[in-house]
Design an enzyme around this catalytic site. Structure first.
Site, short mmCIF file in Angstrom:
data_model
loop_
_atom_site.label_atom_id
_atom_site.label_comp_id
_atom_site.label_asym_id
_atom_site.label_seq_id
_atom_site.Cartn_x
_atom_site.Cartn_y
_atom_site.Cartn_z
N GLU A 1 -5.57 -8.08 0.43
CA GLU A 1 -6.27 -7.89 1.70
C GLU A 1 -7.72 -7.57 1.40
O GLU A 1 -8.02 -6.79 0.50
CB GLU A 1 -5.72 -6.71 2.52
CG GLU A 1 -4.34 -6.89 3.07
CD GLU A 1 -3.84 -5.66 3.85
OE1 GLU A 1 -4.66 -4.85 4.33
OE2 GLU A 1 -2.62 -5.51 3.94
N GLU B 1 0.80 -1.23 0.00
CA GLU B 1 0.00 0.00 0.00
C GLU B 1 0.83 1.28 0.00
O GLU B 1 0.78 2.09 0.94
CB GLU B 1 -0.96 0.01 1.19
CG GLU B 1 -1.97 -1.12 1.15
CD GLU B 1 -3.08 -0.97 2.20
OE1 GLU B 1 -2.98 -0.09 3.06
OE2 GLU B 1 -4.04 -1.75 2.14
C1 GBH Z 1 -4.53 -1.86 5.42
O1 GBH Z 1 -4.63 -0.50 5.25
C2 GBH Z 1 -3.18 -2.23 5.95
O2 GBH Z 1 -2.37 -2.82 4.96
C3 GBH Z 1 -3.24 -3.11 7.16
O3 GBH Z 1 -2.01 -3.11 7.81
C4 GBH Z 1 -4.37 -2.66 8.05
O4 GBH Z 1 -4.38 -3.31 9.29
C5 GBH Z 1 -5.65 -2.94 7.33
O5 GBH Z 1 -5.64 -2.35 6.06
C6 GBH Z 1 -6.90 -2.48 8.07
O6 GBH Z 1 -6.92 -1.11 8.22
O7 GBH Z 1 -12.61 6.33 6.12
O8 GBH Z 1 -14.31 5.11 4.97
O9 GBH Z 1 -12.82 6.48 3.72
C7 GBH Z 1 -5.96 -0.08 4.98
C8 GBH Z 1 -6.09 1.24 4.30
C9 GBH Z 1 -7.11 3.31 4.52
C10 GBH Z 1 -8.51 1.43 4.01
C11 GBH Z 1 -8.28 4.07 4.98
C12 GBH Z 1 -9.71 2.24 4.41
C13 GBH Z 1 -10.50 4.57 4.89
C14 GBH Z 1 -11.91 4.26 4.68
N1 GBH Z 1 -7.31 1.91 4.69
N2 GBH Z 1 -9.50 3.67 4.31
S1 GBH Z 1 -13.00 5.63 4.91
#
Ligand code: GBH
Length: 453
Positions: A354, A170
């Site tokens: 994921e 990511e």
């Molecule tokens: C991943 O990042 C990571 O790779 C992992 O380490 C982590 O534990 C897992 O996901 C769970 O978080 O506020 O509705 O717009 C996730 C990246 C970024 C996905 C923020 C969701 C916001 C959603 N995330 N995003 S919202």
């Protein structure tokens, strides 16, 4: 007791996996000479993590790795996506390998293989050595070369047995949240000054991929976080804002890999990326699979007057939310995959690196019945099946996460696991979703008997 479980449409012939990352599960942050990373610096800063937790001992997996392997074997997954921290192998981000730590991962790989589980290590799941951050971190082009050096050490130690590798997890989160806004490590607030980190991470991936290929790797990929962008309305302003957000969150990270060029970010008023001759060629030819981490869609509208950003993110109307407040919309995953494939018909096969969700779980007795997670996973696997029916090539699906773990700046407040973890005792308790996923994998194997996988 009989419970109504959802009917899942299973895309046949996929590999099934589960994922974690080292900082989120291992604990033992000073064991065996581990160095400090930007996440050690982040969690040690008072107030940075919402519940004041410090990823210590997390799931205690550095010491309880046998327990984790037992859980994976019981689940019956084809592969396990875990990460190998740079600071355990090169404590200061350069120099020779820390043999004790490398041997520990070597034994772990053997343990997985003995139980028929394919190791799928990620080489960068956000633990940049603090020394390298002091030298500019991902703003510094040299970090890409340092990453290739680290990769060579790991490949030397494990490359005879590991066939599938993820390089970078990511890159978008590191750029946008780590360097741009600052709610993840290294907590810098450079806004668009963060953009060079896009190119340096993709370059690091390309250099590492070349090293891994040289060491005999069969499948090398990376995984990008993607979201399906939903314009708030059909107005020209909302569509333009959606295009800008899609460019910054998705296309800036996918197109150099899949089309050999960055999207035209100058037309959005942004500075060009620091690309040198030959970089794009190296990046474009670097993938055997393309990882997509998918959680939710994003609704985007035109920015209000005076906003520093060219868009505004709004709640997605009319859909349920996860425990984190993220909108649940499985068809957004289908649409994302179909769009991506349509734009890049010759792209390498997709791996869902994921997919998963957190839901509130007050205590163990309640937590093990996690029907909301089963419904989430079932619907998203069905969405993958729909995309496959429309011609998208997908070779693997990975649940985030094998077990509850340390959710970065949100500490222990968000539980994503198929397995419940008591962070005081370390005790692991499989949830209903664990059993559900186990049976899904068995069903798929039974259905696929006689065919080649
Ligand atoms: C991943 O990042 C990571 O790779 C992992 O380490 C982590 O534990 C897992 O996901 C769970 O978080 O506020 O509705 O717009 C996730 C990246 C970024 C996905 C923020 C969701 C916001 C959603 N995330 N995003 S919202």
């Amino acid at each position: 007791m009989t419970r109504a479980l959802p009917e899942t449409r299973i895309p046949r012939g996929l590999r099934w996996s589960a994922a974690t990352s080292a900082f989120q599960i291992e604990g033992s942050r000073t064991a065996d000479g581990r160095g400090r990373s930007i996440w050690d610096d982040f969690v040690d800063r008072p107030g940075a993590v919402v519940d004041g937790s410090t990823a210590e001992p997390a799931c205690d997996s550095y010491r309880r790795s046998e327990d984790d392997i037992d859980l994976l074997a019981g689940l019956g997954v084809d592969g396990y996506r875990f990460s190998i921290p740079w600071v355990r192998i090169q404590p200061a981000g350069a120099g020779p390998a820390n043999r004790v730590a490398l041997d520990r991962y070597s034994r772990f790989v053997d343990g997985l293989l003995q139980r028929g589980i394919e190791p799928e290590p990620t080489l960068y799941h956000w633990e940049l050595p603090s020394e390298l951050e002091d030298a500019g971190g991902w703003l510094n082009r040299d970090t890409a070369s340092r990453f290739a050096d680290f990769t060579a050490l790991v490949a030397e130690g494990l490359g005879d047995r590991v066939r599938r590798w993820y390089t970078i997890n990511e890159a978008a989160m590191t750029t946008l949240q780590g360097y741009g806004i600052g709610d993840l490590a290294p907590a810098r607030q450079l806004m668009f000054g963060a953009l060079p980190t896009v190119h340096h991470q993709l370059l690091a991936h390309a250099r590492a991929a070349a090293v891994l290929r040289g060491a005999g790797a069969h499948r090398v990929g990376l995984t990008n976080n993607h979201t399906q962008v939903l314009p708030a309305s059909g107005s020209e302003a909302d569509l333009a804002a959606s295009f800008a957000y899609d460019t910054l969150h998705n296309r800036m990270f996918s197109e150099p890999l899949l089309a050999g060029a960055y999207p035209d970010i100058e037309s959005l008023g942004l500075p060009p990326l620091p690309v040198h001759d030959g970089d794009l060629e190296a990046i474009a030819g670097s993938l055997d699979f393309y990882g997509v981490n998918f959680y939710n869609p994003t609704t985007v509208a035109a920015a209000p007057d005076g906003s520093p950003l060219p868009f505004e993110l709004l709640p997605t109307p009319g859909v349920p939310l996860t425990g984190f407040g993220w909108p649940i919309m499985p068809e957004a995953l289908r649409d994302f995959l179909v769009d991506l494939h349509r734009r890049h018909p010759g792209m390498p096969p997709i791996v869902i690196g994921e997919n998963g969700a957190s839901f509130p779980e007050p205590d163990v007795a309640a937590t093990v019945e996690d029907d909301d997670r089963i419904a989430f996973l079932s619907a998203h696997i069905g969405a993958v099946a729909d995309a496959v029916d429309q011609g998208v090539r997908v070779e693997e699906y990975t649940v985030w996460s094998l077990m509850d773990n340390f959710e970065w700046a949100d500490g222990y407040t968000q539980r994503f696991g198929l397995v419940h973890v008591d962070f005081d005792s370390g005790v692991r308790t499989p949830k209903a979703s664990y059993d559900w996923y186990r049976r899904l994998i068995l069903d798929d194997r039974a259905a696929g008997q006689g065919s080649t996988r």
